[in-house]
Design a protein around this motif. Structure first.
Motif, PDB file in Angstrom:
ATOM      1  N   UNK A 204       0.840  -1.300   0.176  1.00 51.17           N
ATOM      2  CA  UNK A 204       0.039   0.047   0.136  1.00 51.17           C
ATOM      3  C   UNK A 204       0.868   1.266   0.018  1.00 51.17           C
ATOM      4  N   UNK A 205       2.067   1.368   0.916  1.00 48.50           N
ATOM      5  CA  UNK A 205       2.960   2.161   0.911  1.00 48.50           C
ATOM      6  C   UNK A 205       3.545   2.585  -0.667  1.00 48.50           C
ATOM      7  N   UNK A 206       4.006   1.561  -1.231  1.00 47.50           N
ATOM      8  CA  UNK A 206       4.191   1.491  -2.567  1.00 47.50           C
ATOM      9  C   UNK A 206       3.312   1.950  -3.689  1.00 47.50           C
ATOM     10  N   UNK A 207       2.077   1.555  -3.184  1.00 45.93           N
ATOM     11  CA  UNK A 207       0.977   2.294  -4.154  1.00 45.93           C
ATOM     12  C   UNK A 207       0.772   3.668  -4.070  1.00 45.93           C
ATOM     13  N   UNK A 208       0.941   4.270  -2.821  1.00 47.09           N
ATOM     14  CA  UNK A 208       0.758   5.711  -2.567  1.00 47.09           C
ATOM     15  C   UNK A 208       2.033   6.362  -3.393  1.00 47.09           C
ATOM     16  N   UNK A 209       3.288   5.830  -3.396  1.00 47.27           N
ATOM     17  CA  UNK A 209       4.183   6.560  -4.161  1.00 47.27           C
ATOM     18  C   UNK A 209       4.135   6.345  -5.602  1.00 47.27           C
ATOM     19  N   UNK A 210       3.502   5.127  -6.017  1.00 47.73           N
ATOM     20  CA  UNK A 210       3.260   5.202  -7.431  1.00 47.73           C
ATOM     21  C   UNK A 210       2.191   6.075  -7.793  1.00 47.73           C
TER      22      UNK A 210
END
Length: 301
Positions: A204-210
């Motif tokens: 989910x954190x990676x999704x925010x950055x993406x």
């Protein structure tokens, strides 16, 4: 061409009646929001006059000379004056404070100059005045379009970064709370269930950055007429979608719904975190990839 549906703004307006309603709806929306909240339109964090003032009423300064010049010119040059009045309102509502002042001031000064020339009645005066007003329409149109996009982009990016910062804080807090509760219940900060939760949070954190990178890398064309609060809400929604896209990919892979993306085996926990963070980033950056994963059957590659 003047559209079939019109509306009237301000007392004593004449050419302002020619303004198409759809073109000034944004200004009126900003005005109603300002009155409902007890505030003026906020541009670049500064409070300005609570209501955009038509040039037919003298503009923001209530200048009677400007109102008189507009009234006199609107009889001879109705189309140019209608367009300038529209741009005058748009500049007050859609631009940051400094850009708004410059545009409004230039329009009002040209109206005063044109009115003096009209009053002088010199040879070919009408033709020269018409060229002056048409040139001001063209330059003001470019100015409003460029600076309205700047204002909208600034608020959109600000909302985006605020949402991203809040998202990371929430995800960190949730991860910490889950770890503490797991340790209190099971007496250990490890376990397959806790590891799975960590993987979801990392994705989910990676999704925010993406999602953030996706928005910053793409064109923001077409947002200039959106009001500030709508831009902030849109940015928050886009970031929240990054959360869900990142988490959904974990569910699809770990649940064996899809069989062409596999987490690495016999690797350290840090490597798995990096894997899920990268997968979540791709999911947040390219939502079409996630839709393809969902639409494909379990045996499709």
């Amino acid at each position: 061409m003047v559209r079939a549906r019109f509306c009237r703004i301000g007392a004593g307006a004449n050419v302002i009646d020619l303004l198409p309603e759809s073109r000034i709806s944004y200004c009126l929306k900003r005005t109603s929001q300002a009155h409902a909240g007890g505030k003026g339109c906020t541009m670049s964090g500064q409070s300005v006059k609570p209501r955009p003032v038509p040039v037919a009423d003298g503009g923001p300064r209530g200048d009677a000379a400007v109102a008189g010049a507009f009234e006199a010119l609107s009889v001879v040059f109705p189309e140019a004056c209608a367009k300038l009045s529209e741009l005058h309102l748009q500049a007050q509502c859609q631009l940051l404070a400094a850009a708004s002042w410059l545009c409004v001031n230039d329009i009002e000064q040209d109206l005063l100059i044109a009115q003096r020339a009209l009053a002088a009645k010199y040879h070919e005066g009408d033709k020269t005045i018409g060229k002056l007003l048409d040139e001001r329409v063209r330059s003001a149109s470019r100015w409003v379009a460029d600076h309205a996009h700047t204002r909208a982009t600034r608020h959109y990016v600000r909302g985006l970064l605020q949402a991203a910062g809040l998202s990371y804080a929430v995800l960190l807090a949730v991860g910490t709370l889950v770890t503490l509760l797991w340790s209190a219940v099971f007496g250990s900060a490890f376990g397959d269930g806790l590891t799975a939760v960590h993987h979801v949070l990392v994705a989910a954190s990676g999704g925010v950055g993406g999602a953030v990178v996706s928005i910053l890398a793409r064109s923001t064309h077409g947002i200039a007429e959106a009001d500030d609060s709508s831009l902030v809400r849109a940015a928050r929604i886009r970031v929240s979608l990054g959360w869900w896209f990142g988490a959904v990919v974990v569910f699809l892979v770990e649940g064996r719904v899809i069989h062409f993306v596999y987490p690495p085996e016999n690797v350290s926990g840090v490597t798995l975190w990096l894997f899920w963070g990268a997968v979540g980033f791709v999911a947040g950056f390219n939502e079409r990839w996630v839709r393809r994963l969902i639409s494909q059957g379990p045996d499709k590659k």
